[in-house]
Design a protein around this motif. Structure first.
Motif, mmCIF file in Angstrom:
data_model
loop_
_atom_site.group_PDB
_atom_site.id
_atom_site.type_symbol
_atom_site.label_atom_id
_atom_site.label_comp_id
_atom_site.label_asym_id
_atom_site.label_seq_id
_atom_site.Cartn_x
_atom_site.Cartn_y
_atom_site.Cartn_z
ATOM 1 N N THR A 160 -8.940 3.517 3.645
ATOM 2 C CA THR A 160 -7.747 2.799 3.174
ATOM 3 C C THR A 160 -7.088 1.945 4.246
ATOM 4 O O THR A 160 -6.023 1.374 4.007
ATOM 5 C CB THR A 160 -6.707 3.819 2.657
ATOM 6 N N GLN A 166 -0.524 -1.572 -0.091
ATOM 7 C CA GLN A 166 -0.695 -1.033 -1.439
ATOM 8 C C GLN A 166 -0.548 0.492 -1.488
ATOM 9 O O GLN A 166 -0.544 1.089 -2.551
ATOM 10 C CB GLN A 166 -2.070 -1.421 -2.004
ATOM 11 N N ASN A 167 -0.460 1.122 -0.310
ATOM 12 C CA ASN A 167 -0.213 2.561 -0.216
ATOM 13 C C ASN A 167 -1.261 3.393 -0.953
ATOM 14 O O ASN A 167 -0.941 4.398 -1.598
ATOM 15 C CB ASN A 167 1.183 2.897 -0.766
ATOM 16 N N TYR A 168 -2.524 2.988 -0.849
ATOM 17 C CA TYR A 168 -3.587 3.729 -1.523
ATOM 18 C C TYR A 168 -3.723 5.160 -0.988
ATOM 19 O O TYR A 168 -4.072 6.077 -1.739
ATOM 20 C CB TYR A 168 -4.918 3.002 -1.379
ATOM 21 N N PHE A 170 -1.449 7.314 -0.009
ATOM 22 C CA PHE A 170 -0.492 8.191 -0.691
ATOM 23 C C PHE A 170 -0.888 8.389 -2.144
ATOM 24 O O PHE A 170 -0.845 9.517 -2.669
ATOM 25 C CB PHE A 170 0.911 7.593 -0.617
ATOM 26 N N ARG A 171 -1.303 7.331 -2.824
ATOM 27 C CA ARG A 171 -1.647 7.413 -4.237
ATOM 28 C C ARG A 171 -2.876 8.294 -4.470
ATOM 29 O O ARG A 171 -2.946 9.043 -5.455
ATOM 30 C CB ARG A 171 -1.873 6.003 -4.792
ATOM 31 N N ILE A 172 -3.836 8.206 -3.556
ATOM 32 C CA ILE A 172 -5.023 9.054 -3.670
ATOM 33 C C ILE A 172 -4.664 10.517 -3.452
ATOM 34 O O ILE A 172 -5.120 11.408 -4.190
ATOM 35 C CB ILE A 172 -6.117 8.595 -2.685
ATOM 36 N N GLN A 174 -1.815 11.933 -4.061
ATOM 37 C CA GLN A 174 -1.081 12.378 -5.243
ATOM 38 C C GLN A 174 -2.025 12.667 -6.405
ATOM 39 O O GLN A 174 -1.860 13.657 -7.125
ATOM 40 C CB GLN A 174 -0.051 11.324 -5.661
ATOM 41 N N ALA A 175 -3.026 11.814 -6.592
ATOM 42 C CA ALA A 175 -3.991 12.019 -7.672
ATOM 43 C C ALA A 175 -4.807 13.286 -7.445
ATOM 44 O O ALA A 175 -5.158 13.992 -8.399
ATOM 45 C CB ALA A 175 -4.909 10.799 -7.789
ATOM 46 N N LYS A 183 -8.689 9.584 -11.848
ATOM 47 C CA LYS A 183 -7.704 8.694 -11.234
ATOM 48 C C LYS A 183 -8.089 8.383 -9.781
ATOM 49 O O LYS A 183 -7.961 7.233 -9.331
ATOM 50 C CB LYS A 183 -6.314 9.323 -11.282
ATOM 51 N N LEU A 187 -8.970 4.644 -8.285
ATOM 52 C CA LEU A 187 -8.281 4.009 -7.163
ATOM 53 C C LEU A 187 -9.271 3.528 -6.107
ATOM 54 O O LEU A 187 -9.117 2.445 -5.532
ATOM 55 C CB LEU A 187 -7.286 4.993 -6.544
#
Length: 227
Positions: A160, A166-168, A170-172, A174-175, A183, A187
């Motif tokens: 990443t 895009q803060n991938y 953190f999003r990954i 969280q998923a 999800k 991503l």
């Protein structure tokens, strides 16, 4: 493990056919602590065991390096003083990289001699996803794989690094905590589609394969209260 029963020089000769010096063997063993082979006289009853597996490079006398598996079995951790923990009853094993099945059999044999197996609810095997480490799951009872947190964060950061805005990352995470493999993979594929740089695409695709191959272990690391 050979060095637990032999001199450093004899151990080097037996395990590496003399390619590793006795001083190298001594230094490696000092680094991991005393190696134990024989089980204690009385079996212990514990509900949970932890195994940490990794490998290290040993310098050979001809200038090459050899990969050496390192396996540590313990009952958990305990605080010995503020800010400092220690493993509980650690036992160390090592072997030639080509004999890892035998190494896991040795670990399983030790467990059967040292512990009341009927009392063991779970054995957690911590590692970086290497095939030889996962081999331990097949050889040990009630064993579940747990991804090493340091290695996972390293892989996530590398995948990443070009998508900071895009803060991938953190999003990954969280998923993963939501246990949504769909999800997470979505991503990662999104990142692949957003970059035209071949090396970036290759790195992200590698991370996608890493997630697919280690999904259960990654989820356990990120969602369960495991040592």
């Amino acid at each position: 493990s050979q060095a637990a029963e032999s001199s450093y020089e004899k151990s080097a000769a037996i395990v590496t056919r003399g390619e590793v010096s006795k001083q190298t063997v001594k230094n490696k063993l000092i680094g991991v602590g005393k190696l134990e082979k024989s089980a204690p006289e009385g079996k212990r009853a514990v509900a949970e065991l932890h195994i940490f597996a990794d490998e290290d490079h040993v310098s050979l006398q001809n200038g090459d390096n050899r990969m050496v598996p390192l396996i540590t079995l313990c009952e958990g951790i305990q605080e010995v003083q503020k800010g400092r923990n220690a493993l509980v009853n650690p036992v160390h094993f090592t072997s030639d990289i080509k004999q890892t099945k035998e190494a896991w059999e040795n670990v399983g044999g030790y467990i059967s001699q040292a512990y009341e197996e009927g009392q063991i609810e779970r054995i957690y095997l911590h590692g970086d996803g290497s095939a030889w480490i996962k081999q331990g799951i097949e050889e040990l009872p009630n064993c579940e794989y747990v991804m090493d947190g340091f290695h996972f964060e390293k892989q996530l950061k590398q995948a990443t690094v070009t998508f900071k805005k895009q803060n991938y990352r953190f999003r990954i995470r969280q998923a993963i905590k939501e246990k949504s493999r769909e999800k997470v993979e979505g991503l990662i594929r999104e990142m692949i589609s957003l970059t035209d740089e071949p090396n970036h695409k290759k790195r992200i695709r590698k991370f996608l394969g890493y997630v697919k191959n280690n999904w259960d272990g990654i989820v356990r690391r990120c969602t369960e209260d495991i040592l």
